[in-house]
Design a protein around this motif. Structure first.
Motif, PDB file in Angstrom:
ATOM      1  N   SER A 170       0.822  -1.208   0.000  1.00 39.51           N
ATOM      2  CA  SER A 170       0.000   0.000   0.000  1.00 39.51           C
ATOM      3  C   SER A 170       0.854   1.255   0.000  1.00 39.51           C
ATOM      4  N   TYR A 171       2.010   1.223   0.684  1.00 42.63           N
ATOM      5  CA  TYR A 171       2.911   2.376   0.665  1.00 42.63           C
ATOM      6  C   TYR A 171       3.528   2.563  -0.713  1.00 42.63           C
ATOM      7  N   VAL A 172       3.903   1.477  -1.360  1.00 38.20           N
ATOM      8  CA  VAL A 172       4.503   1.557  -2.691  1.00 38.20           C
ATOM      9  C   VAL A 172       3.482   2.097  -3.693  1.00 38.20           C
ATOM     10  N   VAL A 173       2.266   1.616  -3.628  1.00 37.05           N
ATOM     11  CA  VAL A 173       1.220   2.086  -4.536  1.00 37.05           C
ATOM     12  C   VAL A 173       0.948   3.567  -4.292  1.00 37.05           C
ATOM     13  N   ALA A 174       0.939   3.977  -3.051  1.00 32.60           N
ATOM     14  CA  ALA A 174       0.698   5.388  -2.739  1.00 32.60           C
ATOM     15  C   ALA A 174       1.804   6.270  -3.295  1.00 32.60           C
ATOM     16  N   LEU A 175       3.036   5.794  -3.311  1.00 31.85           N
ATOM     17  CA  LEU A 175       4.145   6.582  -3.859  1.00 31.85           C
ATOM     18  C   LEU A 175       4.104   6.645  -5.378  1.00 31.85           C
ATOM     19  N   VAL A 176       3.732   5.548  -6.012  1.00 31.36           N
ATOM     20  CA  VAL A 176       3.757   5.472  -7.473  1.00 31.36           C
ATOM     21  C   VAL A 176       2.505   6.080  -8.089  1.00 31.36           C
ATOM     22  N   ASP A 177       1.351   5.819  -7.517  1.00 34.45           N
ATOM     23  CA  ASP A 177       0.082   6.246  -8.084  1.00 34.45           C
ATOM     24  C   ASP A 177      -0.245   7.665  -7.632  1.00 34.45           C
ATOM     25  N   GLU A 178      -0.178   8.576  -8.558  1.00 41.36           N
ATOM     26  CA  GLU A 178      -0.499   9.962  -8.243  1.00 41.36           C
ATOM     27  C   GLU A 178      -1.990  10.206  -8.487  1.00 41.36           C
ATOM     28  N   VAL A 179      -2.623  10.867  -7.558  1.00 40.67           N
ATOM     29  CA  VAL A 179      -4.031  11.194  -7.688  1.00 40.67           C
ATOM     30  C   VAL A 179      -4.140  12.477  -8.514  1.00 40.67           C
ATOM     31  N   PRO A 180      -4.947  12.463  -9.587  1.00 42.00           N
ATOM     32  CA  PRO A 180      -5.076  13.671 -10.401  1.00 42.00           C
ATOM     33  C   PRO A 180      -5.853  14.758  -9.666  1.00 42.00           C
ATOM     34  N   GLU A 181      -5.614  15.982 -10.045  1.00 50.91           N
ATOM     35  CA  GLU A 181      -6.338  17.113  -9.471  1.00 50.91           C
ATOM     36  C   GLU A 181      -7.777  17.095  -9.981  1.00 50.91           C
ATOM     37  N   ALA A 182      -8.665  17.722  -9.231  1.00 55.22           N
ATOM     38  CA  ALA A 182     -10.082  17.744  -9.606  1.00 55.22           C
ATOM     39  C   ALA A 182     -10.295  18.462 -10.935  1.00 55.22           C
ATOM     40  N   LYS A 183      -9.486  19.482 -11.221  1.00 52.33           N
ATOM     41  CA  LYS A 183      -9.644  20.216 -12.481  1.00 52.33           C
ATOM     42  C   LYS A 183      -9.175  19.407 -13.687  1.00 52.33           C
ATOM     43  N   ASP A 184      -8.353  18.363 -13.443  1.00 53.28           N
ATOM     44  CA  ASP A 184      -7.844  17.539 -14.539  1.00 53.28           C
ATOM     45  C   ASP A 184      -8.787  16.401 -14.916  1.00 53.28           C
ATOM     46  N   VAL A 185      -9.765  16.131 -14.083  1.00 53.56           N
ATOM     47  CA  VAL A 185     -10.679  15.016 -14.325  1.00 53.56           C
ATOM     48  C   VAL A 185     -11.986  15.558 -14.882  1.00 53.56           C
ATOM     49  N   LYS A 186     -12.387  15.045 -16.018  1.00 56.42           N
ATOM     50  CA  LYS A 186     -13.658  15.455 -16.614  1.00 56.42           C
ATOM     51  C   LYS A 186     -14.244  14.281 -17.391  1.00 56.42           C
ATOM     52  N   ALA A 187     -15.539  14.300 -17.534  1.00 58.20           N
ATOM     53  CA  ALA A 187     -16.209  13.282 -18.334  1.00 58.20           C
ATOM     54  C   ALA A 187     -16.037  13.643 -19.801  1.00 58.20           C
TER      55      ALA A 187
END
Length: 93
Positions: A12-29
């Motif tokens: 879970s720590y490795v995934v948290a370091l590698v997987d970046e959460v996108p910003e809300a403004k970058d996510v759109k339908a």
């Protein structure tokens, strides 16, 4: 046994370091997802109309006598309730 309990925590720590959460403004339908959604609605509507059409054809064929009459389920006889006497007459009241 302690190693097996530590493996999920490390992962879970490795995934948290590698997987970046996108910003809300970058996510759109997107329009592609909307088109797929509309396509699925149209597919379900088409299948529904086709099912109704096939059921009507099967019913018409059954009424025309194209199916074996021994396959028909017998219609149950209507049940008749026995006449019940008034409870007050039996009790003498």
């Amino acid at each position: 046994m302690q190693v097996l309990t530590a493996v999920p925590q490390v992962l879970s720590y490795v995934v948290a370091l590698v997987d970046e959460v996108p910003e809300a403004k970058d996510v759109k339908a997107g329009w592609l997802a909307f088109a797929i959604f509309i396509g699925l609605i149209l597919a379900v509507a088409f299948l529904g109309f086709s099912l109704v059409k096939q059921l009507r054809k099967a019913e018409a064929a059954e009424e025309a006598g194209l199916y074996d009459p021994s396959d028909k389920k017998p219609t149950p006889m209507p049940t008749v309730e026995p006449d019940r006497k008034d409870d007050t007459a039996q009790n003498g009241a």
